[in-house]
Design an enzyme around this catalytic site. Structure first.
Site, mmCIF file in Angstrom:
data_model
loop_
_atom_site.group_PDB
_atom_site.id
_atom_site.type_symbol
_atom_site.label_atom_id
_atom_site.label_comp_id
_atom_site.label_asym_id
_atom_site.label_seq_id
_atom_site.Cartn_x
_atom_site.Cartn_y
_atom_site.Cartn_z
ATOM 1 N N SER A 157 0.753 -1.234 -0.015
ATOM 2 C CA SER A 157 0.046 -0.003 0.147
ATOM 3 C C SER A 157 0.928 1.224 -0.119
ATOM 4 O O SER A 157 2.094 1.019 0.356
ATOM 5 C CB SER A 157 -0.829 -0.061 1.090
ATOM 6 O OG SER A 157 -1.400 1.161 1.468
ATOM 7 N N TYR A 170 -3.034 -0.579 10.144
ATOM 8 C CA TYR A 170 -2.938 -0.683 8.724
ATOM 9 C C TYR A 170 -1.645 -0.305 8.126
ATOM 10 O O TYR A 170 -1.043 -0.866 7.549
ATOM 11 C CB TYR A 170 -4.049 -0.084 8.035
ATOM 12 C CG TYR A 170 -4.168 -0.341 6.726
ATOM 13 C CD1 TYR A 170 -4.749 -1.305 6.286
ATOM 14 C CD2 TYR A 170 -3.954 0.462 5.720
ATOM 15 C CE1 TYR A 170 -4.940 -2.002 4.744
ATOM 16 C CE2 TYR A 170 -3.845 0.207 4.204
ATOM 17 C CZ TYR A 170 -4.605 -0.875 3.829
ATOM 18 O OH TYR A 170 -4.638 -1.414 2.353
#
Length: 277
Positions: A157, A170
């Site tokens: 990501s 996250y």
């Protein structure tokens, strides 16, 4: 000599996409099938995986729909066994399981100090253990035996490169996925099979069920203040579409990248290149 467009051809290859029934997973499964691969869609949402299987087959592709729970290693092992029994091998693994939780996201109602430990743990386990490490262990055991090697593609990501506000679990998990990608690339090449490559794609901002509440105002359908900031810092001025991942995915899965391992490729509309000025 394998040159031109044929270098990207995946005909005869067997691919598995974990989380393959999700928004990004679906797009990637369809992309692999369009390039000629036989695709196993492994997901806890078996009904959606079966629907996708039918869609791929209606377009002339080959697909399997398999139940897989990222938190249950036994189901991952069962998937691998079924794929090998059906198609004889596994060439490509796309580790597409991942996501965030509202309970692990800071907000006016939930401070960092009050985020429950089990919410942090679940997000890290989903993205790092179930999303990369355990499937690489299970499917990798078969893949290291391939004389022609293969390709493991993790989904990292932008958070792995530039930590974002509000999503500490996250961000930490995806940073670990990027680090693990590089570690595993070296480990497999040195210890097992130098033709088995491990890379990662780092998507920018793509709308999904996990992040929609952060980026789109449910009442108006317009971008939230956070969404507006993201778009302002994305030079291409839009959110990504799942189809935007397919070119990079096929490159990493195919012989076109046969001397590429241990890299993380941003697919982000320029977000990582823009300082905001």
């Amino acid at each position: 000599m394998n040159t031109g467009i044929s270098i990207f051809d995946l005909t005869g290859k067997v691919a598995v996409v974990t989380g393959g029934a999700g928004v990004l997973g679906k797009g990637m499964a369809e992309g692999l099938a369009s390039a000629g691969a036989s695709v196993a869609i492994a997901d806890v949402m078996l009904d959606k995986a079966q629907q996708l299987k039918q869609e791929i087959e209606s377009q002339g592709g080959k697909a399997l729909a398999l139940y897989m729970d990222a938190f249950n290693k036994e189901t991952i092992e069962e998937c691998a066994q079924t794929i090998v029994k059906e198609w004889g091998k596994i060439d490509i693994l796309v580790n597409g399981v991942g996501g965030n939780m509202k309970q692990a996201t800071t907000s006016p109602e939930l401070s960092f100090f009050d985020i429950p430990a089990d919410a942090f743990q679940k997000v890290v386990s989903l993205n790092l253990l179930g999303g990369a490490i355990i499937p690489s262990q299970v499917f990798g055991k078969y893949m290291v035996k391939n004389t022609e090697g293969g390709s493991i593609i993790n989904i990292a990501s932008m958070n792995a490169i530039r930590p974002l506000t509000r999503i500490p679990g996250y961000s930490a998990a995806k940073s670990a996925v990027a680090n693990f990608t590089q570690w595993l690339a070296v480990h497999f090449a040195q210890e097992y099979n130098p033709k088995l490559r491990v890379n990662a794609i780092a998507p920018g901002f793509f709308l999904s069920e996990q992040n929609r509440y952060l980026l789109i105002d449910e009442k108006t359908g317009e971008p939230t203040p956070r969404g507006k900031t993201i778009l302002a810092h994305t030079p291409m001025g839009r959110y990504g579409d799942p189809s935007d991942l397919i070119g990079t995915l096929i490159w990493l899965a195919s012989d076109a990248s046969k001397f590429v391992t241990g890299i993380i490729v941003p697919v982000d509309g320029g977000f990582s290149a823009f300082s905001g000025v």
